[in-house]
Each structure stands twice: as C-alpha cells, then as structure tokens.
Scaffold this active site. Structure first.
Site, PDB file in Angstrom:
ATOM      1  N   HIS A 187      39.325  39.491  40.810  1.00 53.97           N
ATOM      2  CA  HIS A 187      38.373  39.311  39.456  1.00 53.97           C
ATOM      3  C   HIS A 187      36.782  40.415  39.530  1.00 53.97           C
ATOM      4  O   HIS A 187      36.208  39.636  40.071  1.00 53.97           O
ATOM      5  CB  HIS A 187      38.349  38.311  38.950  1.00 53.97           C
ATOM      6  CG  HIS A 187      39.671  38.190  39.181  1.00 53.97           C
ATOM      7  ND1 HIS A 187      40.999  38.156  37.041  1.00 53.97           N
ATOM      8  CD2 HIS A 187      40.777  37.301  39.292  1.00 53.97           C
ATOM      9  CE1 HIS A 187      41.578  37.049  37.122  1.00 53.97           C
ATOM     10  NE2 HIS A 187      42.276  36.673  38.432  1.00 53.97           N
ATOM     11  N   ASP A 266      52.312  34.987  41.601  1.00 57.78           N
ATOM     12  CA  ASP A 266      51.471  34.227  40.487  1.00 57.78           C
ATOM     13  C   ASP A 266      52.229  34.085  39.017  1.00 57.78           C
ATOM     14  O   ASP A 266      51.459  34.036  38.258  1.00 57.78           O
ATOM     15  CB  ASP A 266      50.626  35.654  39.914  1.00 57.78           C
ATOM     16  CG  ASP A 266      49.018  35.698  39.373  1.00 57.78           C
ATOM     17  OD1 ASP A 266      48.956  34.320  39.175  1.00 57.78           O
ATOM     18  OD2 ASP A 266      48.680  36.627  39.040  1.00 57.78           O
TER      19      ASP A 266
END
Length: 375
Positions: A187, A266
């Site tokens: 991120h 995920d």
C-alpha cells in the site's frame, strides 16, 4: 498409514511416484498400523499455507472473535489449507491488540481446523494515497514500540508486517525490526529507489504485487522492479482471476521464478458465502461473483480460497509443480515454519491434500488424521 500410487509432490523433482507413510502425526519411512490407501490417479501435495487472508464464512480476523476465528480455521482446513497466518487491517491499536490476543488464545485452545502459525499485520503503517480498502482514518506512521506491543499481545505470533517505505521513519523502522519479523512493502507510492532502500534495510517481501502500488513501467519500475532486483525478496500474488491478469501471472512466474512467488488468497469474510453485502475493515463491501468491491468500485480483497487460487494459476498455464511450490513451500518459508510443514518429507507433520486429475480436492490430512474427504 501407507499411501500408495499417487503422484507425489517432491520439492526437487516435481511429481514422482512413490509411497508416503504416516506414523502418528508425522511423515516417516514406515507405517506400523497396517493401514493403506490406494491413491492411483490422484495427486498428493503438502497442505497449503495462506499467509495473507482476512476472513471467510461470514467472519473476519479483525473482529477478534474467538468463535469466528474457529469457523475460519475450520473452513480453511476444509479447503486443503492446513496452516494459516491470518491478516489484520488498518485498525486502531486497541483493536489490533484484541486481534493479536485472540490469535494467541486460539493457538492455545483450538482443537480443530487449520493450524494458526502466525499473524500478518497488513496495516496500519501504510500510505494514504494507496490505502485501497484500508481505513484511512486509522493509518499510523511506522512505530517500533507499537509493533512490539502487538508482538507481545500475540505471544510471538506476529510473523509479517506491511510497511509503505516512503512514510516518515519507515526505513529506520525496517532496520530495527527486520530481524524480528518479515517486513513486506505494501500500500505504497514508493518509487524504485525508495523501494530498493527498503529492501536494503531488510524488507524481504512485496504484499499482493501490483495491487496498491505504482505500476511497473519501462522508465519507472517501482516496487515491482525493486522486488525483482532483490534476490532475497518474495512476491505475493493474488491469483483469483480478478486482481491479476493471466498474462501478468505468467510473466511474474517467469520473471521471479517459482521459488520466489507466494500465492495468497486475500479473502475477506464473504469467502464461502453467497453474493451480497459484507464489510471489510469496517467499510461496506458488495460481493458479486468473484468480485468484492467498495462503494467507489475499489477492489476489496478476494472471495477465492487459496486452493482455488492455485487451481486458477494452473489454468493460466503455470505448471502444477510451480503452483504447488508457490502455495505450500514458499509461504511456509516466508513465516519460518518450513522445518515443520510445507513439503512431503520424513519428520514433518503429515499435513497433506489429495487432488483428483481435475485438481478438485478429494481429501485432507492434518497431523496424520484424515479430517476431510475419503481415501
């Protein structure tokens, strides 16, 4: 029990024909109970390890709910995932402490389900510009003291921590903690040079490669290029058929090599559930088919379990032995449990999955016990 006739995954040689013996909880060169099973026509692979998933069956790791974590562990085991390292989100420290304590208690008390072998802290040390489905209100600058409080709460279970290396203090953070946990770049808006500095400081992984990071281009290779140029770095890949195009999956395996790719699911709480409205990290998510999205259309994790991600990789042209390595061997190495699990070798736990010729799951063994399916 002696398992005969199967095509057995071998770390050095791909798939080979040989018998596999289970003695108690372990793989061994003999079996004393006199039992046997003919697995002719089937594949025998190590149980998978998912080092990056958030939830399943209506529950999320970040809920810090004991019952929910047990449901998740049971579901993962039913899908041939015998080891789990569930991931938290960007949350306030108070909630992350609860998440870590819940993991520690589960590790002590659980009598069933996939083995909880670690905690993955995907947040809160991330970039606001690339927060994706993370809650921006709870982002936090990299903080060594905070990480150690979470390590203590988890009783040593924290194995992975994600960091945006461009954030203030990030490189110092990485240098300080790299010997304690695996640091993964995530991120992030980091360019190539910043990412290389992070890897030089001790980072050793890239969280869901390509997602929530700058693109890989010919003049600005970014995190992807830096990860490739760091031989010690492993790269996570969400292979659900949504997050990464098939061509890119093939390219990553060619570029990095099968020994450096970690398949992850995920998954969020909608995995194993029907289409509908769910939440992730406190934010509303709509699930339709394979797609889980926030209200603005941002992808919000996956709903495809790791076994199906592995199967999807094979459908994209990845050799089965490479896909198994990326879903079983490499993730176990990434969180330091490969000495006990992740391959079919004598002395390791007899955590195994049996697949038919179409790669459909037929049976699962955990610590030598048949816990799902038939043989």
């Amino acid at each position: 029990m002696r398992l005969t006739g199967a095509k057995v995954f071998d770390v050095k040689n791909g798939f080979v024909s040989r018998d596999v013996c289970i003695e108690g909880e372990l793989l061994a060169d003999h079996s004393s109970d006199g039992k046997s099973a003919d697995l002719s026509g089937y594949y025998l692979i190590p149980g998978l390890t998912d080092v990056h998933f958030h939830g399943a069956k209506g529950h999320d790791f970040s809920d810090a709910d004991p019952e929910g974590l047990q449901v998740m562990a049971d579901y993962e085991l039913s899908r041939g995932v015998t080891q789990i390292c569930p991931a938290g989100m960007t949350l306030l420290e108070e909630q992350l402490i609860k998440v870590c304590k819940n993991a520690a208690q589960h590790r002590k008390n659980s009598k069933s389900g996939a083995l909880l072998c670690g905690v993955n802290l995907e947040g809160p040390f991330l970039s606001r510009a690339k927060k994706g489905a993370q809650n921006g209100d709870w982002l936090h600058e990299p903080d060594v003291a905070m990480l150690r409080r979470l390590e203590e709460a988890s009783e040593g279970l924290v194995k992975l921590v994600s960091v945006a290396p461009e954030e203030p203090g990030a490189l110092e953070f990485i240098k300080e903690v790299a010997d304690e946990v695996t640091v993964s770049i995530a991120h992030t808006t980091a360019d190539y040079d910043t990412a290389m500095a992070a890897y030089a400081a001790g980072a050793r992984q890239a969280t869901h490669l390509f997602n929530a990071m700058p693109p890989f281009t010919h003049r600005a290779p970014g995190v992807v290029g830096a990860a490739f140029d760091t031989p010690e770095c492993m790269a996570e890949l969400i292979c659900d058929g949504v997050h990464i195009h098939a061509s890119v999956v093939r390219a990553v395996f060619q570029l990095f090599g099968a020994k450096r790719v970690i398949l992850i699911s995920d998954t969020m709480r909608a995995a194993g559930m029907p289409d509908g409205d769910y939440t992730l990290g406190g934010q509303p998510v709509q699930v339709k088919g394979k797609y889980a999205t926030l209200e603005d259309g941002t992808l919000a994790g996956s709903v495809t379990d790791l076994m199906n991600c592995m199967k999807t990789a094979v459908s994209f042209g990845i050799p089965l032995e490479d896909a198994v390595r990326a879903a079983a061997v490499n993730p176990a190495k990434a969180i330091g449990i490969y000495s006990r699990v992740g391959s079919i070798e004598n002395g390791k736990l007899a955590n195994l999955a049996v697949l038919d010729e179409n790669l459909e799951l037929k049976a699962v063994f955990l610590k030598g016990e048949l816990v799902h399916g038939t043989v």
